[in-house]
Design an enzyme around this catalytic site. Structure first.
Site, PDB file in Angstrom:
ATOM      1  NE  ARG A 102       9.596  28.713   8.200  1.00 15.86           N
ATOM      2  CZ  ARG A 102       9.778  28.150   9.396  1.00 15.86           C
ATOM      3  NH1 ARG A 102       9.294  28.697  10.492  1.00 15.86           N
ATOM      4  NH2 ARG A 102      10.474  27.041   9.509  1.00 15.86           N
ATOM      5  CG  HIS A 128       8.151  22.641  11.303  1.00 19.61           C
ATOM      6  ND1 HIS A 128       8.243  24.006  11.133  1.00 19.61           N
ATOM      7  CD2 HIS A 128       8.095  22.464  12.640  1.00 19.61           C
ATOM      8  CE1 HIS A 128       8.232  24.630  12.306  1.00 19.61           C
ATOM      9  NE2 HIS A 128       8.140  23.710  13.252  1.00 19.61           N
ATOM     10  CD  GLU A 183      13.090  25.693  15.690  1.00 18.66           C
ATOM     11  OE1 GLU A 183      12.736  24.779  16.450  1.00 18.66           O
ATOM     12  OE2 GLU A 183      12.797  26.886  15.890  1.00 18.66           O
ATOM     13  CG  ASN A 224      12.857  29.519  13.500  1.00 20.94           C
ATOM     14  OD1 ASN A 224      12.696  30.267  12.534  1.00 20.94           O
ATOM     15  ND2 ASN A 224      12.455  28.269  13.509  1.00 20.94           N
ATOM     16  CE1 TYR A 265       8.997  31.333  19.196  1.00 16.72           C
ATOM     17  CE2 TYR A 265      10.795  30.089  18.209  1.00 16.72           C
ATOM     18  CZ  TYR A 265       9.474  30.506  18.197  1.00 16.72           C
ATOM     19  OH  TYR A 265       8.635  30.106  17.197  1.00 16.72           O
ATOM     20  CD  GLU A 305       9.353  28.706  14.050  1.00 19.36           C
ATOM     21  OE1 GLU A 305       9.437  28.597  15.302  1.00 19.36           O
ATOM     22  OE2 GLU A 305       9.311  27.740  13.285  1.00 19.36           O
TER      23      GLU A 305
END
Ligand code: PNW
Length: 443
Positions: free
Chosen positions: A83, A127, A172, A298, A300, A350
């Site tokens: 990616r 991005h 995002e 994504n 985290y 991610e």
């Protein structure tokens, strides 16, 4: 169940894709080469105090020149997919009109290089490196930027075509609106909630317009969007804490998920924003709610919320970003999305962690990162076991890179980068991921 660090491909659904991820501004460098225009990150990095170590993406990992070796490196990890993102100002230096052929040529070589090595290209169109000329007229606060984005998307799709099997429009949008226009931590560094909400609407509109523009050009490619989602947990069972967590979830997650999947902004959050809400024109929400071939998630960390604000749970462990390590949150998030919405297939686009790494001889020992990846992959496995259609997982990141406002002070890579001589060294986590990606599919 075996311990998470013993996972193999056989633990995941058939055809599950393992990959690594990067983004253009974070790795490419060569910001002044081959006709590239300035992006908002070039400008932002020149402003004193914006980047903690005073650096920029001017050199980064020098990937613009080292891409063949970097693709070899990815290949050597045994993964299926890569990616990456395209820098809009390489392709349209002014964000509109004239195409810079050298920019498209670069990404064409890169994509062909992946295909030659048996790697599946997963492209992200945006991005965060917006052409500065568009920021000069308001950036995402200006509705016109959504139309400019759709035009750029069509240009890319016409050139790269179905050699790219998967296109994500945006990475995002929470970061490129709220974090950038309201919190002021990312470019363009504003502190204006009205502008941030307007930006969020124009990003989503740009996504929908781009989906429409690309559909006919690359009918066989899978088209979708990537969101960063953070499940919010109330610190106690009190009504006040639960309401605060619901509010946090609404602002961070539902504000983006619901226009895309349901064609409406969440009413509770809309009302709370009062006069700052974006101006939505007739047809916008239909445009935003294009059928998605996939949603990229994504993940985290989670947030832990009380009525008094964000809290730190007792006994938790944290990465160098100060983000709690909470793999259960990923299972919960995936199951909850599947329960509450009609979901397209999901990719974890991610997931990863920053820790302070240092080489010891030929090695970089990063047991905490190995643990982070293993426990989060186990969390993904559990979601698939509960019926969630997760098709793949991309580790963030292939290699250490420019971590935005933190400059080079935070390392997310599977691969260690020495910024002095640009040497790449596999960390233990890379070897661990390589063993997983190279494992047999059958038990
Ligand atoms: C993501 N937050 O950024 C990006 O997609 C990557 O480019 C980045 O390197 C990675 O995560 C690690 O930070 C985020 O403040 C930045 O919640 C900030 C936040 C979330 C994601």
């Amino acid at each position: 169940r075996p311990a998470p660090h013993l996972l193999t491909r056989a633990d995941f659904p058939r055809g599950f894709q393992f990959g690594v991820a990067t983004s253009s501004y974070q790795i490419e460098g060569a910001t002044q080469e081959d006709g590239r225009g300035d992006s908002i990150w070039d400008t932002f990095c020149r402003e004193p105090g914006r980047i903690s170590d005073g650096t920029s993406g001017d050199v980064a990992c020098d990937h613009y020149h080292r891409w063949p070796e970097d693709l070899d490196l990815i290949r050597s990890l045994g993964v299926d997919a890569y990616r990456f993102s395209l820098a809009w100002p390489r392709i349209q230096p002014d964000g509109r009109g004239a195409i810079n052929a050298a920019g498209l040529d670069f990404y064409e070589r890169l994509v062909d290089g992946m295909l030659e090595r048996g790697l599946k290209p997963y492209a992200t169109l945006y991005h965060w490196d917006l052409p500065q000329t568009l920021q000069d007229v308001g950036g995402w606060d200006n509705r016109d930027t959504a139309y400019r984005f759709a035009e750029y998307a069509r240009v890319v799709a016409e050139r790269l075509g179905e050699r790219v099997g998967s296109y994500a429009t945006l990475n995002e949008p929470w970061c490129s609106s709220i974090l950038s226009y309201q919190i002021g931590e990312h470019a363009p560094g504003l502190r204006d909630r009205r502008a941030a909400l307007s930006a969020s609407h124009h990003l989503l509109l740009g996504h929908g317009l781009a989906m429409k523009a690309m559909r006919d050009v690359v009918p066989q490619a899978e088209l979708g969007i990537v969101l960063n989602l953070n499940p919010a947990y109330p610190a106690t069972d009190s009504a006040a804490d639960r309401a605060a967590a619901r509010q946090e979830d609404g602002r961070f997650n539902r504000w983006f998920v619901e226009p895309l999947l349901c064609g409406e902004y969440p009413a509770d959050i809309w009302e709370g924003y009062g006069a700052d809400v974006p101006s939505v024109q007739a047809g916008d929400l239909e445009t935003i709610r294009q059928p998605l071939d996939f949603m990229g998630v994504n993940y985290y960390s989670r947030s832990y919320i009380s009525a008094e604000g964000s809290r730190k749970p007792d006994g938790a462990s944290y990465t160098e970003m100060g983000w709690e390590v909470y793999p259960q949150g990923l299972t919960d998030l995936l199951v909850r999305l599947d329960t509450d919405y009609t979901m397209p297939p999901v990719f974890i686009t991610e997931n990863g962690a920053a820790y302070p790494d240092a080489p010891t001889g030929e090695n970089v020992h990063d047991p905490e990162r190995v643990n982070y990846f293993a426990t989060h992959l186990e969390a993904v496995r559990q979601a698939t076991e509960q019926g969630v259609n997760v098709r793949g997982y991309f580790a963030w990141s292939l290699m250490d890179n420019f971590e935005w406002a933190h400059g080079y002070s935070k390392r997310f890579g599977l691969v260690y980068v020495d910024y002095g001589d640009q040497q790449r060294t596999l960390k233990d986590s890379a070897k661990w991921y390589q063993a997983l990606a190279s494992s047999a599919v059958e038990n």
